[in-house]
Design a protein around this motif. Structure first.
Motif: not given
Length: 546
Positions: A137-138, A141, A145, A163-165, A188, A196, A220
Motif C-alpha cells: 500500500t505504501n 502512495s 507523490d 489512497i492512504k498510507r 493526508a 486498506s 488512487v
C-alpha cells in the motif's frame, strides 16, 4: 483459571508437517515457517479443484460489548468438537491486527482451551502478511507523490488523492498529517493496515493473476480533468503484486487440541468486509467435511458482508449460521437485539442456531431466559463451553449443526418435484441502483425509516456514478456497537434516519464503501493500552499477552 498464554505454553504442539499430512497436503505444497506454522502453495487449488466441497458453517454474533463476545473462541471450540466426533473440520479464521493486540480488545486467536497456536506468533508478526500489505500500500502512495513531484504527467489533483498510507498500529496522531518536502504541501492521513483496499483485495483474490488485475484497478486519485487515476496508470501493478507473492498464500497452524486451522487475511468489519480470504475458505472446503469460519463483529456487519460480498465473489454459500450470544451483551443491548439479528439472518434463508458463549458468573436463569426468547423464532440454543473445556464443551453445538446439515443433505436427494428446500437469498440484486441497495441495507438490516446523505456523499456519488460503481455490492462502514449508525442506540431501534457521510469506491476489491457515522479508519489507543502488560524475558519468552 489460567491466562490464555499460560494455557498455550502448556500445549504440546505437533510439527506442522504432521497437521498438514492429516489433511492430505503434500510436502511440496507446504512452505514451513519454523516447526509450527507454514504457508500452503496455491498449486494445491488446481489439484483439488474437482473434489467436492464440505459443509460451510458461518459463526457470527449479536451486537458486541467493546471487548467482543468470543466468536473466535466458539469457532475454534466448534472445529475441535467436530474432530472429537471423528468428523474432519478446519477453522478458517482472520489474522489478528497488532492494533487491537496492543490496544483495548486484545488478540484474535481464541481463548482458554480453544485457541490457535502458536498464539504469540499469530497475534504478533505471524508470517509477515500484514507487513507485506503495509509495504504494498505504501509503495502505491509513494509512487503517487513521486509522480506529482516529477512533473505530474497524469495531471493528478493533489487535493483529491484517495489512497492512504497505512500502518498496523493504533496511532491517533496519524489521523491527520501534513506532507511537505515535495515541491508542494498537502494534507493526508494514515489508515490502519486492515482497513486498506489491498487487504480487501488479498482476501477476495482467487489467484496471483486475479490479485494483479485487481491491484491495477485501484483508483488512487482524481485528475484535474475530472477523470480518475488508477494504479495501472502509474505502471506499478506488477511491483505491488510482487510484494504480495507470499502473502497471498494461506497459513496453516493448529489449535490447542492439535486440530488444523487455516488463517489468512484480516479486514476490519466496521470499515472493510470483515472476512478471511476466499482462497483460505475454498481450500478448507476441499480439505474437510466441516469448515468453520467467522465474520467480524455482529451479524449486521460481518455476516451481511460475508453473504452479500464474500459469498458472491467466492461462489459458495453457508449451510448454517451460528449466532454467538453472551449474557453480558444482551444485558447491555437488550434481548430485542437478539431478535433483530435472528430476523436478519433468516432473510438470507439459511438455518440459524444460537450458541451461548458461557462466561464465569453466568446463571441457569440467564440461559433459560435466552432459550425462552428464542422459542418464538423456532431456533435451537446450545451452550458453548469451548473456553473452559475445549472441544468437548462444544460437542452439543456440533451435533446440532450436523443434525441440521444432515437433514438438508437428505432433502437435496429427494426428487426435484418433491423438493421443499429453501434457497440461499442475497439481500439485494446487483442490478439495483446504488441508492436502492443502500436503502435496502439501511431499512431491512439496520431498521432505519429513512436514509440521508451529506452534500459530500451526494457529490462523490454523482462523480463516480458513470465510472463503474453501479454494479458493485455495498460495504457499509458503521459502528459495530449498534445495529444503527449511532453507537448510543441499543437493542431494537425505533424510527430513525440512517446518515451517509461519504462514498469511497474500492475498484480493486470491487465493492463500494459507504461511510456512516463517525467510524475511524485509524483507531487510537486506550488510556491504559495492553502494550503496558506485554513483555519479553531475557530468555526470549513473551509474557503478559492475555
Amino acid at each position: 483459571m489460567k491466562t490464555d498464554i499460560e494455557i498455550a505454553k502448556e500445549i504440546k504442539l505437533e510439527n506442522i508437517k504432521n497437521i498438514a499430512y492429516k489433511l492430505g497436503i503434500f510436502d511440496d505444497e507446504l512452505e514451513e515457517y519454523g516447526k509450527y506454522k507454514a504457508k500452503i502453495d496455491l498449486s494445491i487449488l488446481k489439484r483439488l479443484e474437482t473434489k467436492a466441497n464440505g459443509h460451510l458453517v458461518l459463526v457470527t454474533a449479536v451486537t458486541p460489548t467493546k471487548k467482543g463476545e468470543g466468536k473466535s473462541t466458539v469457532t475454534i471450540g466448534l472445529t475441535q468438537a467436530f474432530n472429537k466426533l471423528d468428523i474432519s473440520s478446519i477453522a478458517a479464521l482472520r489474522e489478528p491486527s497488532m492494533g487491537p493486540v496492543f490496544g483495548l480488545k486484545g488478540g484474535a486467536a481464541g481463548g482458554g482451551y480453544s485457541q490457535v497456536l502458536p498464539m504469540e506468533d499469530i497475534n504478533l508478526h505471524f508470517t509477515g502478511d500484514f507487513h507485506a500489505i503495509t509495504a504494498a500500500t505504501n509503495l502505491i502512495s509513494a509512487c503517487v507523490d513521486n509522480h506529482i513531484y516529477w512533473g505530474n504527467e497524469l495531471n493528478i489533483d493533489k487535493e483529491n488523492i484517495y489512497i492512504k498510507r497505512v500502518i498496523d498500529t493504533n496511532d491517533r496522531a496519524l489521523r491527520r498529517i501534513q506532507l511537505d518536502g515535495l515541491k508542494y504541501e498537502r494534507s493526508a492521513s494514515f489508515q490502519i493496515t486492515v482497513a486498506s483496499e489491498i487487504m480487501a483485495i488479498l482476501c477476495l483474490a482467487t489467484s496471483i493473476k486475479d490479485l494483479k488485475n485487481r491491484i491495477s484497478k485501484i483508483v488512487v486519485a482524481k485528475n484535474l480533468d475530472g477523470g480518475i487515476v488508477r494504479v495501472e496508470d502509474l505502471k506499478i501493478q506488477g511491483a505491488v503484486s510482487a510484494i504480495l507473492k507470499d502473502a497471498i498464500k494461506p497459513n496453516i497452524v493448529q489449535t490447542t487440541e492439535n486440530t488444523p486451522a487455516i488463517i489468512h487475511g484480516g479486514p476490519f468489519a466496521n470499515i472493510a468486509h470483515g472476512c478471511n480470504s476466499i482462497i483460505a475458505t475454498k481450500l478448507a472446503l476441499k480439505l474437510c467435511d466441516y469448515t468453520i469460519t467467522e465474520a467480524g463483529f455482529a451479524a449486521d456487519l460481518g455476516a451481511e458482508k460475508f453473504f452479500d460480498i464474500t459469498c458472491r465473489k467466492a461462489g459458495v454459500t453457508p449451510d448454517i449460521a451460528v449466532l454467538v450470544v453472551t449474557t453480558r451483551a444482551l444485558k447491555e443491548n437488550g434481548m430485542e437485539n437478539l431478535g433483530v439479528h435472528i430476523e436478519n439472518l433468516k432473510k438470507f434463508n439459511i438455518p440459524v442456531v444460537i450458541a451461548i458463549n458461557e462466561f464465569e458468573g453466568d446463571t441457569k436463569e440467564d440461559f433459560d431466559n435466552i432459550r425462552e426468547y428464542a422459542k418464538q423464532y423456532d431456533v435451537d440454543v446450545k451452550i458453548s463451553q469451548g473456553f473452559s473445556k475445549g472441544g468437548i464443551g462444544c460437542v452439543d453445538l456440533a451435533n446440532k449443526i450436523k443434525e441440521i446439515c444432515d437433514k438438508k443433505d437428505n432433502e437435496e436427494h429427494i426428487e426435484i418435484e418433491d423438493k421443499n428446500v429453501e434457497n440461499f437469498n442475497f439481500l439485494y440484486d446487483l442490478d439495483l441502483t446504488v441508492e436502492e441497495k443502500i436503502e435496502k441495507l439501511a431499512k431491512e438490516i439496520y431498521r432505519a425509516k429513512d436514509v440521508e446523505y451529506t452534500n459530500e456523499a451526494k457529490e462523490k456519488l454523482e462523480f463516480f456514478k458513470d465510472k463503474g460503481i453501479d454494479k458493485m455490492p455495498i460495504c457499509m462502514s458503521k459502528t459495530p456497537l449498534s445495529i444503527t449508525d449511532n453507537p448510543e442506540i441499543k437493542g431494537r431501534p425505533g424510527e430513525y434516519t440512517f446518515k451517509i457521510s461519504d462514498i469511497r469506491p474500492s475498484f480493486g476489491a470491487d465493492f463500494l464503501v459507504v461511510m456512516s457515522g463517525n467510524v475511524l479508519d485509524m483507531p487510537g489507543l486506550p488510556k491504559v493500552p495492553a502494550a503496558e502488560n506485554i513483555d519479553i524475558t531475557d530468555e526470549g519468552e513473551i509474557i503478559g499477552l492475555f
